[in-house]
Design an enzyme around this catalytic site. Structure first.
Site, mmCIF file in Angstrom:
data_model
loop_
_atom_site.group_PDB
_atom_site.id
_atom_site.type_symbol
_atom_site.label_atom_id
_atom_site.label_comp_id
_atom_site.label_asym_id
_atom_site.label_seq_id
_atom_site.Cartn_x
_atom_site.Cartn_y
_atom_site.Cartn_z
ATOM 1 N N LYS A 1 0.788 -1.236 0.000
ATOM 2 C CA LYS A 1 0.000 0.000 0.000
ATOM 3 C C LYS A 1 0.821 1.287 0.000
ATOM 4 O O LYS A 1 1.777 1.408 0.750
ATOM 5 C CB LYS A 1 -0.893 0.016 1.234
ATOM 6 C CG LYS A 1 -2.010 -0.985 1.149
ATOM 7 C CD LYS A 1 -2.917 -0.840 2.338
ATOM 8 C CE LYS A 1 -4.181 -1.655 2.144
ATOM 9 N NZ LYS A 1 -4.998 -1.644 3.361
ATOM 10 N N GLY B 1 9.588 -1.368 11.759
ATOM 11 C CA GLY B 1 9.041 -0.025 11.916
ATOM 12 C C GLY B 1 10.105 1.046 12.078
ATOM 13 O O GLY B 1 10.002 2.125 11.488
#
Ligand code: ADP
Ligand code: MG
Length: 394
Positions: free
Chosen positions: A196, A375
């Site tokens: 995405k 992350g």
């Protein structure tokens, strides 16, 4: 950014707190991948060799309070194998009894402390908790990049109470990213793919002015192709990102960045058993979905990478989990690996699925640097300041 190095800390006879990330993947009590445990070896061995007492701090999982199922005690035997010696355990975590245990450690001994997240103060970066935590040691080393995007007590708060520095792993990761984005050898190519745009938007924005080629693949590329007006069947598209994709396409030339999009694709109606085949972009049927970049695109990207000296990669080019849609990613991984081995490029890759894809292509050992952090790696590439890193500025 230059960080204080653990080499500059005096550790002789001292209790040295080392923040590691031992949050390893586990299934039915078995450790599936011990990379994160082994990563601690260089710093731990160095501290031992210089006569320090090693106290290992980590979190494990996401406990809400004390949870025996998430105790770090199970790591003890594996750590003893890896460090080739006894590893003691402090079951009370951050507590006066553990402080007493640290005071009885001999030089070179290793103590593992219970899961830091059993204490509510850890994730809240509670100042009182940080102070109590600091009582366990005399000096502090952060050796975990993967937790450094969190302002937790064992990452940030503690640095206010003890002489603090970065360990080998943290230094290595920060240097690798700097070599790719702060002072890279030009030209630089970034491969950004994955599912995405919405999760990679900040990354794309930060890379645009920094790289010469922005090579897009995966679901991200679909939305860009759609923005260019290609009918791409029922491929994964983020409708609400089409406008953003258009803006990025317009901005790129002003930043001297060339955006590279797929020219062909591997499509199928479904992931499993849907007659996968290669096609150019024009006649993609309404029922078909793009699951990988096609061979022409692979060649085009390889030719671009051949002209580069630095390569940064986040995101698989296709649904690499399902054959044959792994091929685009695998061929590029091997190509980047071989350019790296020939000494032509400095290559860095990171992201949970990206590293898995490169590893299953057999190319992991060929890259200059693979990030252990998910992350934190992404946030660092996005240009964000990581609290655990800036706390250790020289
Ligand atoms: P990372 O974890 O390395 O940052 P992401 O989480 O952004 O990577 O994306 C990885 C996922 O993207 C993979 O699970 C992969 O299957 C998916 N993906 C790649 N290409 C496509 C595609 N064309 N359509 C749908 N999903 C895709
Ligand atoms: Mg992911």
């Amino acid at each position: 950014m230059t960080l204080k190095s653990y080499h500059t800390l005096d550790v002789q006879g001292k209790r040295v707190l080392i923040r590691v990330d031992f949050n390893v993947p586990v299934k039915s009590g078995k450790i599936l991948d011990d990379t994160r445990l082994r990563a601690a070896l260089p710093t731990v061995k160095d501290v031992q060799a210089r006569g320090g007492k090693v106290i290992l701090l980590t979190h494990f999982g996401r406990p809400k309070g004390r949870d025996p199922l998430l105790s770090t005690a199970f790591l003890q035997p594996t750590l003893e194998e890896i460090f080739e010696g006894p590893v003691l355990f402090a079951p009370d975590g951050v507590a006066p009894s553990s402080v007493a245990t640290t005071q009885h450690l001999q030089d070179g001994e290793i103590l593992l402390v219970e899961n830091l997240r059993f204490h509510a103060g850890e994730e809240k970066n509670d100042p009182t908790f940080a102070k109590e935590l600091a009582l366990l040691g005399d000096v502090y080393i952060n050796d975990s990049f993967s937790i450094s995007h969190r302002a937790h007590a064992s990452v940030e708060g503690i640095t206010k109470h003890l002489p603090s520095a970065a360990g080998a792993c943290l230094l290595q990761e920060v240097e690798a990213v700097a070599r790719a984005l702060t002072h890279p050898k030009l030209p630089v190519a970034a491969l950004v793919a994955g599912s995405k745009i919405s999760t990679k938007l900040a990354l794309l924005e930060n890379l645009l002015p920094k790289v010469d080629f922005l090579i897009l693949g995966g679901g991200i590329a679909n939305t860009f192709l759609r923005a260019q007006g290609y009918p791409i069947g029922s491929s994964l598209v983020e409708e609400d990102m089409i406008h953003t994709a258009q803006q990025i396409l317009e901005k790129a030339p002003l930043q001297d960045c060339r955006i590279v999009l797929p020219r062909d694709a591997v499509v199928a109606e479904t992931l499993e058993g849907g007659n996968p085949h290669t096609t150019t972009l024009d006649p993609i049927k309404p029922t078909e979905k793009i699951f990988d970049i096609g061979p022409q695109t692979v060649t085009l990207i390889q030719e671009i990478l051949d002209t580069c000296q630095t390569i940064v990669w986040n995101g698989p080019m296709g649904v690499f989990e399902v054959a044959p849609f792994h091929e685009g990613t695998a061929k590029l991984a091997q190509h980047v690996g071989s350019l790296t081995q020939k000494g032509q490029v400095f290559s860095i890759a990171g992201g949970g699925e990206t590293v898995a894809a490169i590893t299953s292509a057999g190319a992991a050992p060929l890259f200059s640097y693979l990030s252990l952090a998910g992350g934190a790696f992404l946030e660092y590439l996005e240009g964000k300041t990581l609290p655990g890193v800036s706390a250790l500025k020289a």
